[in-house]
Design an enzyme around this catalytic site. Sequence first.
Site: not given
Lengths: 504, 504
Positions: B185, B441, B467
């Site tokens: 991320s 995601d 994710h």
Amino acid sequence: MYNYTIYCILGSFLITSSFELEQHAARKANLNRSLWPLKSSDSLKYSLKFQYTYSTAYFTLPVDHFGFANTDTYQMRYLYNMDYWDKNGGTILFYCGNEGDIEDFAINTGFMWDISKQMKAMVVFAEHRYYGKSLPYGDKSFKDAAHLGYLTAEQALADYAVFLTSFKATTVGAANSPVVAFGGSYGGMLAAWMRAKYPQIIIGALAASAPVLQFEGVTPCEAYNEIATKTFARYGSNCVENVRRSWEAMTDLYNSGASGQAYLKKAFNLCGDVKTADDLADLKGWLTGAWGNIVMVEYPYPADFLQHLPAWPVKGVCDNLQQPYWDSPSTLVTQISLAAQAFFNYSNSFSGSCFNTTSEPDTLGADQGWGFQACSEMIMPMCADNKNDMFEVSAWDLDSYVKECAKTYGIVPKPNWIMTNFLGVNVTGATNIIFSNGLLDPWHGGGVLRSYPEQNITAIIIPNGAHHLDLRGHNAADPVDVIAARDMEIGIITQWIADYQREH
Amino acid sequence: MYNYTIYCILGSFLITSSFELEQHAARKANLNRSLWPLKSSDSLKYSLKFQYTYSTAYFTLPVDHFGFANTDTYQMRYLYNMDYWDKNGGTILFYCGNEGDIEDFAINTGFMWDISKQMKAMVVFAEHRYYGKSLPYGDKSFKDAAHLGYLTAEQALADYAVFLTSFKATTVGAANSPVVAFGGSYGGMLAAWMRAKYPQIIIGALAASAPVLQFEGVTPCEAYNEIATKTFARYGSNCVENVRRSWEAMTDLYNSGASGQAYLKKAFNLCGDVKTADDLADLKGWLTGAWGNIVMVEYPYPADFLQHLPAWPVKGVCDNLQQPYWDSPSTLVTQISLAAQAFFNYSNSFSGSCFNTTSEPDTLGADQGWGFQACSEMIMPMCADNKNDMFEVSAWDLDSYVKECAKTYGIVPKPNWIMTNFLGVNVTGATNIIFSNGLLDPWHGGGVLRSYPEQNITAIIIPNGAHHLDLRGHNAADPVDVIAARDMEIGIITQWIADYQREH
């Protein structure tokens, strides 16, 4: 061993007649040779021919790109010329301004102007923050660390990145223009680092005489002085030996008492006395600066900076040192003085009545900017041993250097930061860089001298080149090697542009 | 159109039970979906199995790497484990900590631990400044711009660069160890940028679910919500259509007066009333956050964060929305509430008696850090149209966003800076990066989805991945595509290490 400071002509080529730039405090503090820049002085420009015309503009930039605690902005000056620019996405030749007035770089970087026509390119010169007219805090810019603290290479590069992004977006026809970065000396370091840090903004960089490896633990501190000595040695071993022994001769005269001290003052036509150890150190520092600098401007044709230096000015110095004069300190000092005149007063160009070997720091000059940079992150170790070089013995003592810098500026110097933040020892993290180095130029000791074909990093050696001779405009007296270097540079840059245009 | 804020689980995976993290001021200010992080709460950790052991240490770093006006230093926390490390120059697997307590990343990045044995590597997790225990100014860190202003990605990367340089030099056997960067991320963005900016320090980066292109003028603001809608659509078009129509149903009930408003409160088991437009917006924001987040954790096995989410949690939500309920607003709201329970209160894991849809910002939490980052340089446009997505219509208005951020934090936001400073649209300035993206995601909309073989930049698509699923530890329920992705990652990283060792 004594303390000395050298005046280096890193990029600006400009030497003030009175060598006003020495920072007395720094010199006293046993700061060894550093990249002191030379103050750009209006008086210097009288003889410079403005061969190029350009427009001047300003661009608003944040003082701090990397944080949000300081929301101040400032105006960065830049110069540009679009005479030959192809408005259908032509190339932008971008000079990464270094420590000085950007006009000086614009008029002394003829190569960019010379190739702008054949490349149908525009030329843009951006002024480095804290120099020239790009002062973030006006006349308070050098006041203290709170104001000076934003004078770093990283901030300057971010200036260029943000400026270029906006400039391209707002200039008709430039949105997809490839940008090639140029720079000499510290500006060359910036050009190389610009490519390393902002490859999406510039397609490649010509980093001329860029000592990106002249940092702690990488390049031996002896390198600069050994190379300077070799450049002197081109004009005979006696020239080197006379200089090498002159330091002791001066000390002998100084130690001999009033008459010897008076002799020193008279021989060198000094304004001040040589009555204290500090006076003697000032004199030696003044000469060390001369010998250390003149090799940088060992150009093959007369250069019109300040003292109207002749072609191959080191020869003019060494012409006075061809015999062994070291049997007599006074004779040696006299000859050294004549040699110094060949630098300081060639063809009677010096307008003063006597020479100052010291001066107080000026309140708002380029020297203050570089003084700070050399004390904060651009710490470049220098030393001399009087054996492998002709300079007086001078050790490199990082700790005391850093300590004195911290005291002078109220900051925490970062001697390892440049090598951590930028290319590092192994420069292969970047691509599309030309590192050109003249072998007469002592700064090549800290330069990148080998190529990395896989990264398209090309080292170009110019045997008869002084400090970034290749960036200067074409001259009939150019040696073949600098002509070949420029041809090679043009070829590589043309290829970068072709590669870019094929992909865009 | 109303204003909403979404709670994004960017990297930390942690969702507080009461969703306390909404910044009321920001929501009111028409800030659209942003990367609000979720506060790391000790209460969340009760059920986390600490499968890994590590040592904890601190390293002193400058608060400002890029200037000298601020000479403060701070202590960065890092974790390390050398159980499998080959002390003869073994590899260092380095996690670029993102917006949260570094322990959360250490225990939720099983892939690094899993491969440390076969790679004979040590693992090191560095905590991002202003999160966890790495607070530059202690409990004053979030006080104002003067203290918060050093919370930037550039400063964090410089932290890692300086730390790694010193750590290698001072750890026996590590001087020449190759370092591979990892991150998920925002941490994945940092890993990619770390390779771009410090290629001499890390040999390559695995950037998992890193939306490096989720910025102004690059990725359409619709992307996130459209992908989230597609992930819901896996469980039937009625699921999507119910959610899509639920916003109007809620508005209808609200507009119907006291009884409808009471119905809303009761249906969702809310602690507060739904008596004002703000209350309604809070409710919708709470649900928007749920739908926007759950797709990120659409993992193939039960995950033990907070609500003990089941395998494929979106299915659990959609199980309540299989029929067309939109003929009756009250029925639809009831079903939506049941769907929300599947997220907020799966297997009765929620310990509160009612749900809060709002809260005041806490005084010292991760949300404050990310709130500032999302308002300063990490500005990621988000919008919804209720046609191509199931969310309520919400326009993206950069100007008002920036204005409100400036007002909230007393800073000058830089919406274009990330794209200027880092990789840019064309990421080919860097080399040796793996960009992995799960198609479930929503963040993959701003990810790098194509490979650039010449730069050794490899995009890996994980069709059944949420994710950064690939960064999680091995699980028996892993779909074949994430297993294949990890195998490919191991192969590429192994090659980077071999290349490095051949050259060093």
